[in-house]
Scaffold this active site. Structure first.
Site, PDB file in Angstrom:
ATOM      1  N   ASN A 162       0.866  -1.183   0.000  1.00 54.00           N
ATOM      2  CA  ASN A 162       0.000   0.000   0.000  1.00 54.00           C
ATOM      3  C   ASN A 162       0.905   1.236   0.000  1.00 54.00           C
ATOM      4  O   ASN A 162       1.469   1.589   1.032  1.00 54.00           O
ATOM      5  CB  ASN A 162      -0.892  -0.029   1.254  1.00 54.00           C
ATOM      6  CG  ASN A 162      -1.736   1.225   1.388  1.00 54.00           C
ATOM      7  OD1 ASN A 162      -1.835   2.022   0.454  1.00 54.00           O
ATOM      8  ND2 ASN A 162      -2.339   1.399   2.555  1.00 54.00           N
ATOM      9  N   TRP A 163       1.016   1.855  -1.170  1.00 56.50           N
ATOM     10  CA  TRP A 163       1.908   3.023  -1.277  1.00 56.50           C
ATOM     11  C   TRP A 163       1.321   4.259  -0.604  1.00 56.50           C
ATOM     12  O   TRP A 163       2.005   5.265  -0.443  1.00 56.50           O
ATOM     13  CB  TRP A 163       2.157   3.358  -2.753  1.00 56.50           C
ATOM     14  CG  TRP A 163       3.097   2.437  -3.458  1.00 56.50           C
ATOM     15  CD1 TRP A 163       3.565   1.233  -3.022  1.00 56.50           C
ATOM     16  CD2 TRP A 163       3.679   2.655  -4.751  1.00 56.50           C
ATOM     17  NE1 TRP A 163       4.408   0.689  -3.958  1.00 56.50           N
ATOM     18  CE2 TRP A 163       4.491   1.546  -5.028  1.00 56.50           C
ATOM     19  CE3 TRP A 163       3.583   3.676  -5.697  1.00 56.50           C
ATOM     20  CZ2 TRP A 163       5.217   1.429  -6.208  1.00 56.50           C
ATOM     21  CZ3 TRP A 163       4.293   3.561  -6.872  1.00 56.50           C
ATOM     22  CH2 TRP A 163       5.111   2.446  -7.133  1.00 56.50           C
ATOM     23  N   LYS A 164       0.023   4.232  -0.298  1.00 61.08           N
ATOM     24  CA  LYS A 164      -0.671   5.429   0.219  1.00 61.08           C
ATOM     25  C   LYS A 164      -0.432   6.587  -0.758  1.00 61.08           C
ATOM     26  O   LYS A 164      -0.354   6.346  -1.957  1.00 61.08           O
ATOM     27  CB  LYS A 164      -0.201   5.748   1.641  1.00 61.08           C
ATOM     28  CG  LYS A 164      -0.257   4.504   2.534  1.00 61.08           C
ATOM     29  CD  LYS A 164      -0.096   4.780   3.990  1.00 61.08           C
ATOM     30  CE  LYS A 164      -0.141   3.453   4.751  1.00 61.08           C
ATOM     31  NZ  LYS A 164      -0.173   3.595   6.176  1.00 61.08           N
ATOM     32  N   HIS A 173      -9.660   1.246   5.000  1.00 64.12           N
ATOM     33  CA  HIS A 173      -8.368   1.471   5.672  1.00 64.12           C
ATOM     34  C   HIS A 173      -8.572   2.463   6.827  1.00 64.12           C
ATOM     35  O   HIS A 173      -9.369   3.391   6.708  1.00 64.12           O
ATOM     36  CB  HIS A 173      -7.349   2.017   4.676  1.00 64.12           C
ATOM     37  CG  HIS A 173      -5.963   2.032   5.235  1.00 64.12           C
ATOM     38  ND1 HIS A 173      -5.528   3.009   6.092  1.00 64.12           N
ATOM     39  CD2 HIS A 173      -4.929   1.164   5.099  1.00 64.12           C
ATOM     40  CE1 HIS A 173      -4.283   2.740   6.448  1.00 64.12           C
ATOM     41  NE2 HIS A 173      -3.897   1.626   5.861  1.00 64.12           N
ATOM     42  N   GLU A 189      -6.946   4.871   7.825  1.00 62.03           N
ATOM     43  CA  GLU A 189      -6.719   6.289   7.493  1.00 62.03           C
ATOM     44  C   GLU A 189      -7.953   6.883   6.812  1.00 62.03           C
ATOM     45  O   GLU A 189      -8.273   8.055   6.995  1.00 62.03           O
ATOM     46  CB  GLU A 189      -5.456   6.425   6.619  1.00 62.03           C
ATOM     47  CG  GLU A 189      -4.198   6.241   7.464  1.00 62.03           C
ATOM     48  CD  GLU A 189      -2.988   5.721   6.726  1.00 62.03           C
ATOM     49  OE1 GLU A 189      -2.968   5.743   5.475  1.00 62.03           O
ATOM     50  OE2 GLU A 189      -2.042   5.270   7.404  1.00 62.03           O
ATOM     51  N   GLU A 192      -5.452  -5.012  10.723  1.00 68.13           N
ATOM     52  CA  GLU A 192      -4.492  -3.927  10.906  1.00 68.13           C
ATOM     53  C   GLU A 192      -4.839  -3.143  12.179  1.00 68.13           C
ATOM     54  O   GLU A 192      -5.679  -2.231  12.127  1.00 68.13           O
ATOM     55  CB  GLU A 192      -4.540  -2.970   9.718  1.00 68.13           C
ATOM     56  CG  GLU A 192      -4.192  -3.605   8.396  1.00 68.13           C
ATOM     57  CD  GLU A 192      -3.629  -2.560   7.428  1.00 68.13           C
ATOM     58  OE1 GLU A 192      -2.473  -2.701   7.034  1.00 68.13           O
ATOM     59  OE2 GLU A 192      -4.338  -1.615   7.096  1.00 68.13           O
ATOM     60  N   GLY A 222       2.072   2.558  10.917  1.00 70.48           N
ATOM     61  CA  GLY A 222       3.027   3.655  10.790  1.00 70.48           C
ATOM     62  C   GLY A 222       3.696   4.046  12.093  1.00 70.48           C
ATOM     63  O   GLY A 222       4.306   5.110  12.191  1.00 70.48           O
ATOM     64  N   SER A 258       3.172  -1.737  10.469  1.00 72.50           N
ATOM     65  CA  SER A 258       4.611  -1.709  10.749  1.00 72.50           C
ATOM     66  C   SER A 258       5.344  -2.990  10.356  1.00 72.50           C
ATOM     67  O   SER A 258       6.314  -3.379  11.006  1.00 72.50           O
ATOM     68  CB  SER A 258       4.861  -1.367  12.226  1.00 72.50           C
ATOM     69  OG  SER A 258       4.392  -0.051  12.492  1.00 72.50           O
TER      70      SER A 258
END
Ligand code: PGA
Length: 234
Positions: free
Chosen positions: A9-11, A88, A90, A156, A162, A193
């Site tokens: 996942n490059w975000k 997700h 975020e 997650e 992160g 992580s």
């Protein structure tokens, strides 16, 4: 080690240089895993390569319409996207996404023949209050449509994303056992992580069928490490 899912996942990261590094690496190596790369929307076409699949990081629940800034599963499908990350943490925290919204997006993705990767995981507060199981069960029940179609669940924990903090193997194993009991037919991944150093140990935990990797996937050397992991050590 049997075949696992390795999802990057490059975000909101990446550029032409990173795409080139991926292409160079995967032109020279084939990993014995299911690899899925999820870049920002704009790179979905450029990132394509025969040695992995491509996924998006989100989608809308409608096929088309006046939804400025959004992308539909139909458009994603047209771009050759096979997977989509949904829910997700975020998106949940920054865009107030609810389980109900994730459910609607998932139904639309499945309708377009795109495989959803559901992100679920407890907050630090839920963990500290001893409510991890209840928190996760509610997310699962409310955001995942009842279907026989292929889906992936990524556990997650919000507090591990992160942060460099990773739950103990026992903790991961217990949560995966809980998810497995409810969804025995779907691959269950761990995310939060994951890096070069801890990846192998995490992949060896019971019922961990793969990893969802954020920050570490921005360095192609993460995949080099996967090349050197011993096989059949489960
Ligand atoms: P991280 O992110 O690996 O950078 O913790 C994982 C994720 O957000 O999916």
């Amino acid at each position: 080690m049997d075949k696992k899912y390795i999802i990057a996942n490059w975000k909101m990261n990446g550029d032409r240089h990173l795409i080139q590094q991926y292409h160079d690496f995967f032109s020279q190596h084939t990993l014995n895993h299911h690899v899925v790369i999820c870049p920002p929307f704009s790179f979905l076409e450029q990132i394509k390569h025969q040695n992995y699949h491509v996924g998006a990081q989100d989608c809308h629940f409608e096929k088309s319409g006046a939804y400025t800034g959004s992308i539909s599963p139909t458009i994603l499908k047209g771009l050759g996207t096979k997977y989509v990350i949904l829910g997700h943490c975020e998106r949940r925290s920054q865009y107030s996404e609810t389980n109900e919204l994730v459910y609607k997006k998932a139904a639309a993705a499945l309708d377009a023949d795109i495989i959803p990767i559901f992100c679920i995981g407890e907050t630090l507060q839920a963990k500290e209050n001893g409510q991890t199981a209840a928190f996760i069960e509610k997310q699962l029940q409310e955001s995942i449509p009842k279907t026989q179609k292929k889906m992936i669940i990524a556990y997650e924990p919000v507090w591990a994303i992160g942060t460099g903090k990773v739950p103990t193997p026992e903790y991961i194993q217990n949560v995966h056992a809980l998810i497995y009991k409810l969804y025995p037919k779907h691959p269950i991944l761990y995310g939060g992580s994951v890096n070069k150093q801890n990846c192998q140990a995490i992949l060896n935990i019971e019922n961990v069928n793969g990893v969802l990797v954020g920050g570490a996937s921005l360095d192609i050397s993460f995949f080099e490490t996967l090349m050197h992991m011993p096989k059949n050590n489960e």
